[in-house]
Design a protein around this motif. Structure first.
Motif, mmCIF file in Angstrom:
data_model
loop_
_atom_site.group_PDB
_atom_site.id
_atom_site.type_symbol
_atom_site.label_atom_id
_atom_site.label_comp_id
_atom_site.label_asym_id
_atom_site.label_seq_id
_atom_site.Cartn_x
_atom_site.Cartn_y
_atom_site.Cartn_z
ATOM 1 N N PHE A 187 0.836 -1.200 0.000
ATOM 2 C CA PHE A 187 0.000 0.000 0.000
ATOM 3 C C PHE A 187 0.874 1.255 0.000
ATOM 4 C CE2 PHE A 187 -1.745 3.529 2.385
ATOM 5 C CZ PHE A 187 -2.894 3.798 1.669
ATOM 6 N N ILE A 188 1.956 1.220 0.772
ATOM 7 C CA ILE A 188 2.828 2.395 0.868
ATOM 8 C C ILE A 188 3.443 2.708 -0.498
ATOM 9 C CG2 ILE A 188 4.972 3.278 1.895
ATOM 10 C CD1 ILE A 188 4.160 1.808 4.475
ATOM 11 N N LYS A 189 3.911 1.666 -1.190
ATOM 12 C CA LYS A 189 4.473 1.891 -2.528
ATOM 13 C C LYS A 189 3.403 2.464 -3.465
ATOM 14 C CE LYS A 189 7.917 -1.620 -1.905
ATOM 15 N NZ LYS A 189 7.911 -3.086 -1.762
ATOM 16 N N TYR A 190 2.220 1.920 -3.333
ATOM 17 C CA TYR A 190 1.091 2.364 -4.162
ATOM 18 C C TYR A 190 0.762 3.844 -3.920
ATOM 19 C CZ TYR A 190 -3.881 2.670 -5.478
ATOM 20 O OH TYR A 190 -5.087 3.048 -6.000
ATOM 21 N N SER A 191 0.880 4.281 -2.654
ATOM 22 C CA SER A 191 0.454 5.649 -2.340
ATOM 23 C C SER A 191 1.586 6.675 -2.482
ATOM 24 C CB SER A 191 -0.139 5.704 -0.923
ATOM 25 O OG SER A 191 0.787 5.207 0.010
ATOM 26 N N ARG A 192 2.782 6.251 -2.780
ATOM 27 C CA ARG A 192 3.933 7.093 -3.096
ATOM 28 C C ARG A 192 4.196 8.257 -2.134
ATOM 29 N NH1 ARG A 192 3.328 8.174 -9.312
ATOM 30 N NH2 ARG A 192 1.215 8.519 -8.618
ATOM 31 N N PRO A 193 4.696 7.943 -0.939
ATOM 32 C CA PRO A 193 5.057 9.008 0.003
ATOM 33 C C PRO A 193 6.344 9.721 -0.419
ATOM 34 C CG PRO A 193 5.600 6.854 0.913
ATOM 35 C CD PRO A 193 4.903 6.598 -0.377
ATOM 36 N N LEU A 194 6.520 10.935 0.068
ATOM 37 C CA LEU A 194 7.758 11.683 -0.189
ATOM 38 C C LEU A 194 8.865 11.152 0.710
ATOM 39 C CD1 LEU A 194 6.171 15.268 -0.196
ATOM 40 C CD2 LEU A 194 6.738 13.845 -2.191
ATOM 41 N N SER A 195 10.095 11.459 0.337
ATOM 42 C CA SER A 195 11.211 10.935 1.140
ATOM 43 C C SER A 195 11.264 11.606 2.519
ATOM 44 C CB SER A 195 12.530 11.142 0.407
ATOM 45 O OG SER A 195 12.731 12.525 0.179
ATOM 46 N N SER A 196 10.581 12.738 2.655
ATOM 47 C CA SER A 196 10.549 13.411 3.963
ATOM 48 C C SER A 196 9.613 12.690 4.947
ATOM 49 C CB SER A 196 10.110 14.863 3.783
ATOM 50 O OG SER A 196 8.916 14.907 3.027
ATOM 51 N N ALA A 197 8.815 11.758 4.455
ATOM 52 C CA ALA A 197 7.905 11.014 5.346
ATOM 53 C C ALA A 197 8.706 10.039 6.198
ATOM 54 C CB ALA A 197 6.877 10.253 4.517
ATOM 55 N N LYS A 198 8.550 10.162 7.518
ATOM 56 C CA LYS A 198 9.289 9.268 8.420
ATOM 57 C C LYS A 198 8.342 8.343 9.198
ATOM 58 C CE LYS A 198 13.420 10.969 7.583
ATOM 59 N NZ LYS A 198 13.191 11.037 6.114
ATOM 60 N N TYR A 199 7.118 8.767 9.309
ATOM 61 C CA TYR A 199 6.133 7.993 10.074
ATOM 62 C C TYR A 199 4.842 7.904 9.277
ATOM 63 C CZ TYR A 199 9.143 8.877 14.109
ATOM 64 O OH TYR A 199 10.191 8.940 14.970
ATOM 65 N N ILE A 200 4.063 6.870 9.615
ATOM 66 C CA ILE A 200 2.732 6.752 9.020
ATOM 67 C C ILE A 200 1.716 6.821 10.160
ATOM 68 C CG2 ILE A 200 2.872 4.222 8.998
ATOM 69 C CD1 ILE A 200 1.224 4.298 6.370
ATOM 70 N N ARG A 201 0.682 7.598 9.931
ATOM 71 C CA ARG A 201 -0.295 7.855 10.987
ATOM 72 C C ARG A 201 -1.665 7.389 10.504
ATOM 73 N NH1 ARG A 201 -4.023 11.746 12.200
ATOM 74 N NH2 ARG A 201 -4.067 12.581 14.330
ATOM 75 N N PHE A 202 -2.382 6.652 11.371
ATOM 76 C CA PHE A 202 -3.699 6.112 10.998
ATOM 77 C C PHE A 202 -4.774 6.718 11.887
ATOM 78 C CE2 PHE A 202 -0.494 2.893 10.266
ATOM 79 C CZ PHE A 202 -0.783 2.404 8.997
ATOM 80 N N GLU A 203 -5.935 6.876 11.315
ATOM 81 C CA GLU A 203 -7.069 7.356 12.105
ATOM 82 C C GLU A 203 -8.271 6.461 11.871
ATOM 83 O OE1 GLU A 203 -6.791 12.048 12.154
ATOM 84 O OE2 GLU A 203 -8.860 11.403 11.859
ATOM 85 N N THR A 204 -8.967 6.110 12.957
ATOM 86 C CA THR A 204 -10.247 5.399 12.833
ATOM 87 C C THR A 204 -11.313 6.412 12.439
ATOM 88 O OG1 THR A 204 -9.632 3.772 14.501
ATOM 89 C CG2 THR A 204 -11.976 4.071 14.145
ATOM 90 N N LEU A 205 -12.344 5.931 11.779
ATOM 91 C CA LEU A 205 -13.452 6.803 11.403
ATOM 92 C C LEU A 205 -14.001 7.563 12.611
ATOM 93 C CD1 LEU A 205 -15.583 7.541 9.141
ATOM 94 C CD2 LEU A 205 -16.990 5.744 10.157
ATOM 95 N N TYR A 206 -14.320 8.840 12.409
ATOM 96 C CA TYR A 206 -15.067 9.571 13.429
ATOM 97 C C TYR A 206 -16.465 9.797 12.891
ATOM 98 C CZ TYR A 206 -16.453 12.808 17.012
ATOM 99 O OH TYR A 206 -17.117 13.388 18.065
ATOM 100 N N ASP A 207 -17.447 9.138 13.482
ATOM 101 C CA ASP A 207 -18.834 9.316 13.069
ATOM 102 C C ASP A 207 -19.737 8.932 14.234
ATOM 103 O OD1 ASP A 207 -21.364 9.327 12.027
ATOM 104 O OD2 ASP A 207 -20.885 8.163 10.244
ATOM 105 N N GLU A 208 -20.317 9.958 14.847
ATOM 106 C CA GLU A 208 -21.123 9.735 16.050
ATOM 107 C C GLU A 208 -22.358 8.880 15.774
ATOM 108 O OE1 GLU A 208 -21.898 13.553 17.764
ATOM 109 O OE2 GLU A 208 -19.762 14.009 17.981
#
Lengths: 184, 316
Positions: free
Chosen positions: B152-173
């Motif tokens: 997935f990471i290769k597919y989404s092509r991050p910049l070389s400045s990216a050092k971390y990957i951050r995930f968020e769960t859906l927010y929907d009350e």
């Protein structure tokens, strides 16, 4: 007498229920389940026994106070044995290390030791001599409340409600026994 | 010995309904032989789902003993529904896992949104049988289905400045009842987790979309979740709605809630206790006796090098 027998059976009932759930239904996480179940029973009964004097003008159950208290101790024993036998697997070094190391564990341990003392001295002869030390129950109530909160990763609404009920009981108890806490 | 041949009583006769059921079952078994052998595996034990995903099977070389589908889907930490692990299953129906859009942003060549169903088509799915160890002291073995996060990471092509990957769960009350409770919610929402990019690129790390060959159940984090098998379960974030590439270490939810007890790394480690309980052993779901917890949950060979210079006590 009939009342006493009825109350005895009622207080004992959670034990076979627990056995059934662990052995027959086979809950997913039995050790954790025994902790929660026995801990809840013990706390509820502890607060119940100390509340009896608050409601004695409405319903006087004071003559059953010792029995209810001993049942609280019985569930505390299950809780402790679960720790010692199943969780620690009889590893005494581990039990000692954990008890000295972790506030969560030693709060429970101190409470359990006080309850042991109270249970032993709850019979006639010894009670005469030691009943004044039975005020230690108030220490136990505070410690087990902290212990209960610490057992959670985060408090749910339900648990906030229990905490609220506990604080209400503590408030009335404090008012009733102001003398004990403030005087002299 | 005496025979009582013609002395049949009412109770000795199989009711017609049961008799027919038995026939139906036998027929089903016969059909399975023709259809495919995997179905037989499932029929052999009850309560297993019908597979609806195509994937490469894990040969389970370590011969891990799988937990049942029932156990995996009825004992879940998913605070967006409830803090009660046995309550989540009943409440989870409010989650609508389809359609489900994921936003990818931050330090990437081009931010984008994609629906999970389209995303899955980009990769071939494979089964991964992993140990799963919760920070609370229980554990299980789960046959996840998914694809490597590195793909997935290769597919989404991050910049070389990216050092971390951050995930968020859906927010929907609407979908998550505990998010409605505001300050009375159990933890701050939306739930956030993160990995160092080299951890994310490790071939053990996957995005899972199913288990036991079937699309994820809501309570297990449908439609897509992270699985990092050498870290405590809370790192394996559920129901992901947003993935961002960042340059700084993300503040994950549990570290934010209780920084003295939960850190960023959360590597499984029997030597480093939780302040309130020991991590030396674990309770495998469905078993009464505990087993020893392994360093990095038994994946030291695969991931140990990532932490060669790290003080594991300090960076817990």
């Amino acid at each position: 007498m009939i009342n006493r027998v009825f109350l005895f059976i009622l207080l004992l009932l959670p034990a076979p229920v627990l056995l059934y759930e662990v052995l027959v239904i086979e809950v997913n996480d039995p050790i954790k389940y025994i902790y929660t179940f026995s801990g809840t029973c013990a706390i509820v009964l502890l607060f119940f026994t100390t509340s009896l004097s608050l409601i004695k003008s409405k319903v006087n159950l004071l003559k059953y106070r010792r029995m209810i208290g001993l049942f609280a101790f019985f569930y505390a024993c299950i809780h402790f044995l679960n720790f010692f036998v199943f969780d620690a697997e009889l590893d005494i070094d581990f039990v000692i290390k954990e008890s000295l190391d972790k506030p969560f564990v030693y709060l429970g341990m101190i409470s359990f030791l006080i309850l042991c003392f109270m249970a032993i001295t709850s019979f006639k002869k010894l009670y005469k001599k030691y009943n004044k030390y039975h005020r230690l129950i108030y220490v136990v109530l505070v410690l087990v409340t902290i212990h209960f909160v610490m057992a959670q990763k985060a408090l749910s609404m339900e648990q906030w409600f229990y905490l609220f009920v506990i604080l209400v009981i503590m408030y009335f108890k404090f008012n009733q026994r102001k003398g004990l806490f403030l005087q002299r | 010995m005496k025979f009582q041949r013609f002395n049949l009583k009412e109770k000795d006769i199989t009711p017609e309904e049961l008799f027919n059921n038995r026939r139906k079952f036998l027929k089903l078994g016969a059909a399975a032989v023709v259809a495919n052998s995997a179905v037989i595996d499932l029929l052999a034990k009850d309560n297993y789902p019908t597979s609806n995903l195509k994937y490469i099977k894990d040969s389970n070389p370590q011969e891990l003993e799988l937990n049942t589908f029932e156990q995996i889907t009825s004992y879940n930490n998913f605070y967006e529904f409830s803090t009660g692990k046995e309550k989540v299953k009943k409440l989870a129906h409010t989650l609508k896992p389809s359609p489900w859009s994921i936003t990818v942003d931050g330090l990437v060549e081009k931010p984008f949104q994609i629906d999970v169903s389209d995303l899955i088509k980009q990769f071939s799915l494979e089964e991964r049988i992993y140990r799963f160890r919760c920070v609370e002291g229980w554990s299980m073995v789960v046959p996840w289905v998914g694809f490597e996060l590195s793909k997935f990471i290769k597919y989404s092509r991050p910049l070389s400045s990216a050092k971390y990957i951050r995930f968020e769960t859906l927010y929907d009350e609407e979908q998550f009842p505990d998010q409605r409770r505001g300050v009375f919610g159990a933890i701050p929402y939306p739930y956030v987790e993160g990995l160092r990019l080299d951890e994310a690129m490790n071939s053990l790390t996957i995005l899972s979309v199913g288990l036991y060959g079937k699309t994820l159940e809501n309570q297990n984090g449908a439609p897509i979740r992270l699985i990092v098998p050498w870290k405590y379960g809370f790192k394996s974030i559920k129901s992901i709605a947003k993935i961002s590439y960042v340059s700084e270490e993300p503040l994950n939810t549990w570290q934010r809630a209780t920084p003295k007890e939960y850190g960023f790394y959360a590597n499984v480690n029997p030597e480093v206790d939780h302040p309130r309980w020991s991590q030396a052993k674990e309770r495998v779901l469905g078993k009464f006796f505990k087993q020893k917890t392994k360093l990095f949950n038994g994946y030291e060979k695969e991931v140990g090098h990532l932490y060669a210079d790290l003080d594991l006590r300090k960076y817990f």
